[in-house]
Each structure stands twice: as C-alpha cells, then as structure tokens.
Design a protein around this motif. Structure first.
Motif, mmCIF file in Angstrom:
data_model
loop_
_atom_site.group_PDB
_atom_site.id
_atom_site.type_symbol
_atom_site.label_atom_id
_atom_site.label_comp_id
_atom_site.label_asym_id
_atom_site.label_seq_id
_atom_site.Cartn_x
_atom_site.Cartn_y
_atom_site.Cartn_z
ATOM 1 N N GLY A 60 0.825 -1.209 0.000
ATOM 2 C CA GLY A 60 0.000 0.000 0.000
ATOM 3 C C GLY A 60 0.859 1.259 0.000
ATOM 4 O O GLY A 60 0.567 2.233 -0.692
ATOM 5 N N MET A 61 1.967 1.206 0.763
ATOM 6 C CA MET A 61 2.876 2.358 0.824
ATOM 7 C C MET A 61 3.527 2.591 -0.547
ATOM 8 O O MET A 61 3.590 3.724 -1.033
ATOM 9 N N ILE A 62 3.978 1.513 -1.160
ATOM 10 C CA ILE A 62 4.673 1.638 -2.451
ATOM 11 C C ILE A 62 3.706 2.116 -3.539
ATOM 12 O O ILE A 62 4.054 2.904 -4.401
ATOM 13 N N LYS A 63 2.470 1.638 -3.469
ATOM 14 C CA LYS A 63 1.479 2.076 -4.461
ATOM 15 C C LYS A 63 0.994 3.499 -4.185
ATOM 16 O O LYS A 63 0.253 4.066 -4.990
ATOM 17 N N GLY A 64 1.390 4.052 -3.042
ATOM 18 C CA GLY A 64 0.965 5.401 -2.692
ATOM 19 C C GLY A 64 -0.453 5.432 -2.132
ATOM 20 O O GLY A 64 -1.056 6.497 -1.994
ATOM 21 N N GLU A 65 -0.994 4.255 -1.768
ATOM 22 C CA GLU A 65 -2.369 4.197 -1.261
ATOM 23 C C GLU A 65 -2.426 4.435 0.253
ATOM 24 O O GLU A 65 -3.448 4.854 0.782
ATOM 25 N N ILE A 66 -1.327 4.114 0.929
ATOM 26 C CA ILE A 66 -1.291 4.308 2.376
ATOM 27 C C ILE A 66 -0.237 5.352 2.702
ATOM 28 O O ILE A 66 0.942 5.183 2.365
ATOM 29 N N SER A 67 -0.659 6.449 3.295
ATOM 30 C CA SER A 67 0.329 7.460 3.664
ATOM 31 C C SER A 67 0.201 7.835 5.141
ATOM 32 O O SER A 67 0.963 8.644 5.659
ATOM 33 N N ALA B 148 11.621 -0.535 7.173
ATOM 34 C CA ALA B 148 11.221 -0.706 5.770
ATOM 35 C C ALA B 148 10.544 0.546 5.222
ATOM 36 O O ALA B 148 10.387 0.694 4.005
ATOM 37 N N ILE B 149 10.199 1.444 6.114
ATOM 38 C CA ILE B 149 9.609 2.724 5.706
ATOM 39 C C ILE B 149 10.618 3.533 4.872
ATOM 40 O O ILE B 149 10.236 4.411 4.092
ATOM 41 N N ALA B 150 11.888 3.163 4.992
ATOM 42 C CA ALA B 150 12.937 3.854 4.214
ATOM 43 C C ALA B 150 12.744 3.675 2.706
ATOM 44 O O ALA B 150 13.335 4.401 1.910
ATOM 45 N N LEU B 151 11.932 2.695 2.317
ATOM 46 C CA LEU B 151 11.702 2.453 0.884
ATOM 47 C C LEU B 151 10.557 3.293 0.325
ATOM 48 O O LEU B 151 10.208 3.166 -0.846
ATOM 49 N N LYS B 152 9.990 4.156 1.161
ATOM 50 C CA LYS B 152 8.828 4.937 0.740
ATOM 51 C C LYS B 152 9.100 5.772 -0.523
ATOM 52 O O LYS B 152 8.238 5.926 -1.381
#
Lengths: 406, 147
Positions: B94-101, B112-116
């Motif tokens: 969700g984070m990578i798809k930009g759906e969860i911010s 793993a948030i470093a991959l945002k």
C-alpha cells in the motif's frame, strides 16, 4: 556538431532539470526534423492505401511506398525487388525463420548462431530447431568479443544449413567476421542471415559486397520512426519461399479454396503497409547520406575512443569485450564494481544521463560472461565530447552513493 | 529526482548487509522471485512452525533496492505470526502504491519505511516489491493449503 544537434528537437528538452545526455542509442535513436516532417507530410498530403486506388492520391501514396523501397535498396546496395518492408528487424528475422527456416530445414541440419545474439535473432531459431528437428549450435566469442577463425572452421560444416549472426553485437559492439562466415557458408551451401540492427547507423552496409542471403534492420535505431524495418532477401531464395503473413495485397488471385500469390517482394507484404514510416525511413536514409559515412564514422570513433579510454582509466569499472576502440561500433558495456547496473543507471539518470541497464535482450551472452546484467552506453551522431566527459565524471559519483569510499 | 530519498543510509546499509542473506535449515517454504526485465532473482526461504515465522533468509542477486528490501522485510517478519506478516505485506505494498500514507499505519513497517521514496520512481518499484511479492506467493500458497 551544433547544427546536427539542432536537427533533433528532443535534445533541447531538459531531463531531471539537466541537459539530456542520451546514451541509449542502441535501443532506439532520436529522429531529426526532416524525418518528423516526412511522416507529417505523408499523413497531411499523401495519405491513401498504396496499390489500391486508381485515383491520383492513391497513385501518389504508391509512389512514396515504392520510392522508399528504392531508397532503402540503394542504401544497402541491393535491388528494390529484394527489399521487403517489415515492422522492424525482429519481424524481418521472424519472416526468414518461418518462411525459410521452417520450410527448408530438416532433422539433422544445423543452425549456427552466436551466443551474443539479441533474443530476436535467437528465439526464432530455437523455435525453428524445435519444429524441424534441426540443431541450434552456438559460436562463442573470445574475451575480446571476436569470434576466432578456428571457431568458424569447425562449427561451419556440411550439416550447417543456416548461419544467423549480428553484424554488430548490441552488447559488445564488435563486428562479426562476415566475410569469413560467408566464405565458409558458400563451401557448404548454407544460407547466411545478417542482423544489421546495430550496424546500419554506424557503418555502410553493402549487401553485394557482404554476399549474405538475408539481412534485417530496424528504422528506429537509424533516425527513422518506430514500426518500420527492412528485410533484404536474395531474389532466388525469396521466390521459392512461402508467404509469412497472408491477407490483402500479397495475392495474385483468390478463390474459395485456393489462392495464388503476388510476385516478390509484395508476396511478403500483407495488409496495409506503414507508408508513413516508410516515408520517414527514406528521409532518415537521406539524412545519413547528407552527413556522409566518413563524418559519421570519424565522429563516432572519436567518442568511442574517449569513452573507452576514460572507462579503462577508472579502477572500479569492468568493461566487457574489446579494449580497442576500433572494435567498438557505437556500444560499450560495463559494470561498476560492487554496484548493480540498475543502481548505476538510476544514479546516472539523476544527472540527466540515459544509459541502459539489464541483460540487453541477450541473456545467453550474460550467462556466458558470468554476469546477470550490465550497463550499456551507446552513441549516435548527435552525441558530443561533452556528453562523454559528463558521463565519465558522473560515474565517479556512483560508488559514493552506494556507500563506498570512492 | 532526489537520490537521497532513494539511496538513504538505511537502504545502502541494508543492501550490503549479509545478516539475512542465508539459507534456512528445515525450511517449510521456498520460493524464487524473478524480475524478467532486469534479471533480479531472489530465493526466499521460511521456516514456519505453529503459525510463527521462526526463521527466514534469502539468497540470490539483485540491485541495491531489491537486496535492501529483502533484508528489511526479513527483519520485519522474523518471529511474527503469519497473519501479522500478511498485514505488514499489505501495508508495505500500500505504501509503495501510494495508497497508504498514514504515518501511524506506516510505523508498523519499522525501517522498511525507508523504501517509501520508491513510490515516486515507477522504473524502480518492481525492485522494491520483488521480495514482498515472493513472500506473498509463499503466504498465499500456505493459505490455500490450510483451506
């Protein structure tokens, strides 16, 4: 050089807020204004289905179609009736694989290709081998990227029915020993297919002098639009080959149960053709001719020499293939020690530099070289000494970003 | 493009870390994940016992992003119940798809948030998600077995 660069509008569009340095010309080249105009003019003023209409516009479109064939024929020193328009080199090679390979190869025959082939000159031959029971045999280049004469001596033998090879490797940039291959092929009566996709924008391709049976190239790597390519085929071979795609315009007569086919080359051009692309291809050929091979070769060789010397001077760079820039026709592949090619390409991209990272549609070559992938820098007529300098300087940043001291 | 957002300290360090780069003894599930376009190739191994991921490791080759992502993923799921790993997987994707911010929700991803930053780089998204898609393959298979 400025006047050349002015002809390519995309070069003045900034990339990542930097001046674009495009070094992925082996993938596709940019198009000059004359090519863009030729395509635009065709659709503005001459658009009609060639070979169909009896009206003046249709005749004009047919003339553009056939004149483009004449221009392409002259460009590679062939007869126009031996020139077939395709989408690209891939389709041209598939045409040979299906209409020649599938038809004339049989169990026990050998197809010979190099391990450095682009997938487009490899996968079709795998399919032919599987279907016909013939064997796919590989030539292996040395560390300098060249295929030794001794390798040709024993791999080309009485079983060899077809040899398909890239004129210039899209990874190593090395020219194949076409003359030696053709000599040996003649001895054993094997057909030679030359993939000229990477050579045709960097050096003159003279079919009569090369003596090959088939040759393929794409327009889009030589300043022409995407979606137009050429297959050269020796007339006597084309005449005995069945059609590849069938349908409109490739026929003589069609009845309920049977059809007869048009003469070559039209037999191999089914359906409405990409005449706009053909007009663009003709304009691209005229553009190359207007600059002249001597200017192109001198300029590109100077850039290859600068790039290769620069890369060889960097201790953390591994260059694949020959270290002699005279062996390099527009292409250099390399890796940065300890850095994956995709990271190298991303870091260079942030400087506006476009290079290719990956297996370059040559996975068997990557396996043979013992690497998964590499970075490739490839040039065209509009690249400059400054492009290469910025590229070499930026490589210095790559290891720093990845946490190495230098 | 800001390279800092991509090659930050956590990613660079994790890309070169060997901590999670190993085979797993008595693995209960193994799956290979491949990105055909670039040749990135990782083999993910898990040992699941009583619904808990007891051990996890990866081998293979790839770019800094895929390697760092694999390492960070394993740090995150190690010792956790499969259901929780499943939830973390959804949060990461969700984070990578930009759906969860939502910051609170993303905090569960720890380092793993470093991959945002990857979510803004379409060309590299496939690198970051490769290990997670491989994990998804294993977990989906497990779920199917249990049904």
């Amino acid at each position: 050089m400025k006047s050349v660069r002015d002809q390519f509008p995309i070069l003045s569009v900034p990339e990542n807020e930097k001046r674009l340095i495009y070094l992925d010309n082996a993938a596709t080249s940019f198009k000059p204004l004359s090519v863009l105009k030729a395509v635009d003019d065709y659709y503005r003023m001459d658009n009609a289905n060639p070979h169909r209409g009896v009206y003046t516009l249709g005749v004009r479109s047919t003339d553009i179609h056939e004149n483009a064939r004449l221009t392409a024929a002259r460009f590679v020193n062939a007869d126009p009736e031996e020139i077939i328009f395709t989408q690209n080199a891939t389709e041209a090679l598939n045409l040979v694989a299906y209409s020649y390979g599938m038809e004339f190869l049989k169990k026990g025959d050998e197809i010979l290709i190099s391990v450095a082939e682009h997938h487009s000159n490899l996968v079709p031959w795998q399919r032919v081998a599987k279907q016909t029971g013939s064997r796919l045999v590989y030539l292996y280049p040395g560390p300098d990227g060249r295929i030794a004469e001794e390798e040709l001596d024993w791999k080309i033998n009485s079983r060899t029915r077809l040899i398909a090879i890239a004129h210039v490797s899209n990874v190593l940039g090395t020219e194949a020993p076409v003359k030696s291959i053709v000599e040996r092929a003649r001895l054993h009566g094997a057909a030679v297919v030359l993939d000229c996709a990477q050579s045709v924008s960097h050096m003159p391709v003279d079919i009569k002098e090369l003596g090959v049976d088939f040759a393929a190239f794409s327009g889009h790597k030589m300043y022409a639009p995407m979606g137009i390519g050429v297959l050269y085929g020796k007339k006597e071979l084309l005449e005995k080959m069945p059609p590849f795609l069938s349908g409109g315009d490739m026929i003589a007569n069609v009845h309920e149960q049977t059809s007869t086919y048009a003469e070559v080359p039209r037999r191999f051009e089914a359906g409405t053709r990409n005449v706009g692309g053909e007009a663009g291809l003709a304009a691209a050929i005229e553009y190359i001719n207007s600059i002249g091979w001597e200017t192109i070769r001198t300029h590109e060789h100077a850039l290859m020499d600068q790039a290769l010397k620069g890369l060889n001077a960097l201790p953390y760079i591994t260059v694949y293939g020959s270290t002699d820039s005279r062996d390099r026709h527009g292409v250099i592949s390399f890796n940065v020690d300890g850095v994956h090619p995709h990271d190298t390409a991303t870091i260079l991209d942030s400087e506006g530099i476009a290079v290719r990272a990956g297996h370059h549609c040559a996975q068997p070559l990557m396996e043979y070289m013992g690497i998964g992938s590499c970075v490739r820098a490839s040039i065209a007529i509009y690249n400059t000494e400054e492009d290469i300098s910025v590229f070499l300087n930026s490589l210095g940043q790559v290891r720093r970003w990845m946490g190495y001291g230098a | 493009m800001e390279l800092n957002a991509l090659y930050n300290q956590i990613i660079v360090e994790n890309s070169r870390s060997n901590q999670n780069r190993h085979k797993v003894s008595d693995a209960t599930a193994t799956l290979e994940g491949v990105n055909p376009s670039c040749g990135d190739d990782i083999i993910l191994e898990l040992r699941v016992n009583d619904g808990i991921i007891e051990d996890a490791g990866f081998t293979g080759e790839g770019c800094a992003i895929s390697q760092a992502s694999a390492s960070l993923m394993i740090d995150l799921i190690l010792g956790k119940p499969v259901e929780e790993a499943q939830k973390l997987l959804e949060t990461f994707l969700g984070m990578i798809k930009g759906e969860i911010s939502d910051e609170e929700q993303l905090e569960f991803l720890e380092d793993a948030i470093a991959l945002k930053g990857i979510s803004h780089m379409p060309g590299r998204v496939k690198c970051a998600v490769l290990p997670w898609h491989t994990l998804m393959g294993i977990l989906d298979e497990k779920e199917a077995e249990n049904k």
